[in-house]
Design an enzyme around this catalytic site. Structure first.
Site, PDB file in Angstrom:
ATOM      1  N   ARG A 270       0.859  -1.176   0.000  1.00  0.00           N
ATOM      2  CA  ARG A 270       0.000   0.000   0.000  1.00  0.00           C
ATOM      3  C   ARG A 270       0.900   1.233   0.000  1.00  0.00           C
ATOM      4  O   ARG A 270       1.443   1.622   1.031  1.00  0.00           O
ATOM      5  CB  ARG A 270      -0.906  -0.016   1.239  1.00  0.00           C
ATOM      6  CG  ARG A 270      -2.090   0.925   1.140  1.00  0.00           C
ATOM      7  CD  ARG A 270      -2.793   1.043   2.468  1.00  0.00           C
ATOM      8  NE  ARG A 270      -2.013   1.841   3.393  1.00  0.00           N
ATOM      9  CZ  ARG A 270      -1.941   1.624   4.708  1.00  0.00           C
ATOM     10  NH1 ARG A 270      -2.554   0.605   5.249  1.00  0.00           N
ATOM     11  NH2 ARG A 270      -1.231   2.429   5.481  1.00  0.00           N
ATOM     12  N   HIS A 274      -3.667   4.590   4.541  1.00  0.00           N
ATOM     13  CA  HIS A 274      -4.861   3.730   4.542  1.00  0.00           C
ATOM     14  C   HIS A 274      -6.042   4.441   3.888  1.00  0.00           C
ATOM     15  O   HIS A 274      -6.712   3.897   3.021  1.00  0.00           O
ATOM     16  CB  HIS A 274      -5.207   3.335   5.977  1.00  0.00           C
ATOM     17  CG  HIS A 274      -6.446   2.524   6.109  1.00  0.00           C
ATOM     18  ND1 HIS A 274      -6.539   1.225   5.657  1.00  0.00           N
ATOM     19  CD2 HIS A 274      -7.655   2.826   6.641  1.00  0.00           C
ATOM     20  CE1 HIS A 274      -7.752   0.767   5.902  1.00  0.00           C
ATOM     21  NE2 HIS A 274      -8.443   1.709   6.502  1.00  0.00           N
ATOM     22  N   TYR A 283       3.578   4.962  11.583  1.00  0.00           N
ATOM     23  CA  TYR A 283       3.817   3.533  11.778  1.00  0.00           C
ATOM     24  C   TYR A 283       4.705   2.891  10.711  1.00  0.00           C
ATOM     25  O   TYR A 283       4.936   1.689  10.756  1.00  0.00           O
ATOM     26  CB  TYR A 283       2.486   2.764  11.858  1.00  0.00           C
ATOM     27  CG  TYR A 283       1.550   2.965  10.682  1.00  0.00           C
ATOM     28  CD1 TYR A 283       1.690   2.208   9.510  1.00  0.00           C
ATOM     29  CD2 TYR A 283       0.500   3.883  10.745  1.00  0.00           C
ATOM     30  CE1 TYR A 283       0.820   2.379   8.447  1.00  0.00           C
ATOM     31  CE2 TYR A 283      -0.366   4.054   9.685  1.00  0.00           C
ATOM     32  CZ  TYR A 283      -0.210   3.300   8.536  1.00  0.00           C
ATOM     33  OH  TYR A 283      -1.074   3.470   7.480  1.00  0.00           O
TER      34      TYR A 283
END
Length: 380
Positions: A270, A274, A283
């Site tokens: 990805r 998100h 993160y």
């Protein structure tokens, strides 16, 4: 009345190791665009690769345009599939006319590639309706935001088609985070026991929002979970559209021929957050993201086709122009305010409105009328 028991799965293979995936994901085109032969999965035809490249170009432009529309306030949220377009396009291309796609919230490009107009595909993400297209017309189930619930729906749909004697195959998309849900287990177990024609396609993009794959499973790979259900599993390079077409195509053909379900894991990444509401810098490191830039599915297939004389500047410009036309149509559609009817909140809950819903509608209508009267009085 005598009940008939649906056909169960055939006897297990004598050697269960035949269900295990490869140690390394299937790859037919590497990061440089070079082809690699495979004894089990042949390279797709040039015509299919050309169609796939067009889909990648259009999918990337749709992702970019949708992100821009979020910043303009025209989309409420957008879960980008930038970098995962090969999975999206291959999932659409391997299905026949009467097959069904069961997507997630991140699979807008796959939905559009299946024939849904970009504007209709974005209705959910704009916040107008739960689905802006007719699932029956396009054979695409509504996109789902709860994790893994669509897998159960996919299995039930495929089981019903099997009972009707149809040769329908269902392709059910999910992410790595979905494999931690109970619905994933229930769907795989039922599909295996009842030998249902479903292909479970996990797009492993390494993160379930902020949770890395290492916190999701201790299995060697997600495809290894397949053997626990008695179905074959396979791993594939999720940024290699040629390998995806070959592996997914084989699984669809197998299901259609009565071979039952499969679990395919695509290893991808990805590239963006998100959603627009997520800060992925909290993160993961930028160096990790940059390492995947060289594995981009779009540049990989472009290099392969160019080296083989199947893509030139004129064709590239033609495809870019076509993708821009799609983006312009999407902009125009989302720059038009929807004409909303508040009664729709109650109109489509049940086939016949219940007394409770009728009471709620009357209360809301009275409040809206008082508000409108108050506004008019203030204007005077």
């Amino acid at each position: 009345m005598q009940q008939t028991t649906p056909a169960m799965s055939p006897p297990r293979d004598e050697d269960p190791r035949a269900l295990l995936p490869r140690d390394e994901p299937v790859r037919l085109i590497d990061e440089t665009g070079a082809a690699h032969g495979d004894a089990d999965y042949p390279m797709p035809a040039d015509e299919l690769l050309g169609r796939a490249y067009r889909g990648l170009v259009e999918g990337r432009r749709i992702n970019d345009q949708a992100n821009a529309l979020v910043r303009q306030g025209r989309l409420a949220v957008y879960p980008s599939s930038h970098g995962q377009e090969a999975c999206q396009i291959a999932a659409s291309m391997v299905l026949g006319e009467h097959d069904w796609l069961f997507p997630t919230y991140r699979d807008s490009v796959a939905v559009i590639a299946r024939g849904v107009s970009p504007a209709d595909a974005m209705v959910l993400l704009k916040g107008d309706w739960h689905s802006g297209y007719d699932p029956q017309e396009h054979r695409v189930a509504p996109q789902t935001t709860p994790l893994a619930t669509q897998l159960l729906h996919a299995v039930g749909f495929a089981q019903a088609a099997k009972h009707r004697g149809e040769d329908t195959v269902v392709l059910a998309l999910c992410g790595d985070g979905s494999t931690s849900e109970g619905d994933f287990h229930e769907a795989l177990n039922f599909a295996a026991v009842f030998h249902v024609p479903v292909v479970f396609f996990v797009q492993n993009n390494e993160f379930a929002i902020s949770v890395p794959l290492s916190r999701q499973t201790a299995a060697p790979s997600l495809a290894h979970k397949a053997i626990g259900y008695g179905v074959p599993g396979q791993r594939v390079d999720g940024n290699d559209v040629a390998a995806l077409l070959a592996v997914l195509g084989e699984a669809v053909d197998r299901a259609r021929a009565g071979g039952g379900p499969s679990l395919i894991e695509a290893h991808t990444y990805r590239m963006q957050a998100h959603t627009n509401a997520d800060d992925d810098t909290r993160y993961r490191e930028r160096a990790e993201v940059q390492a995947w830039v060289a594995k981009d599915p779009l540049t990989r297939l472009r290099a392969h086709l160019t080296a083989r004389g199947l893509l030139d500047d004129a064709r590239e410009q033609e495809l870019a122009d076509g993708a821009e036309t799609i983006a312009a149509a999407l902009r125009d559609a989302l720059n038009t305010d929807a004409d909303l009817d508040p009664e729709d909140l109650f109109r489509f809950v049940h086939s016949a409105r219940t007394p409770q819903l009728q009471e709620q509608w009357h209360r809301l209508r009275d409040e809206l009328e008082r508000s409108a009267a108050s506004t008019e009085g203030g204007d005077r």
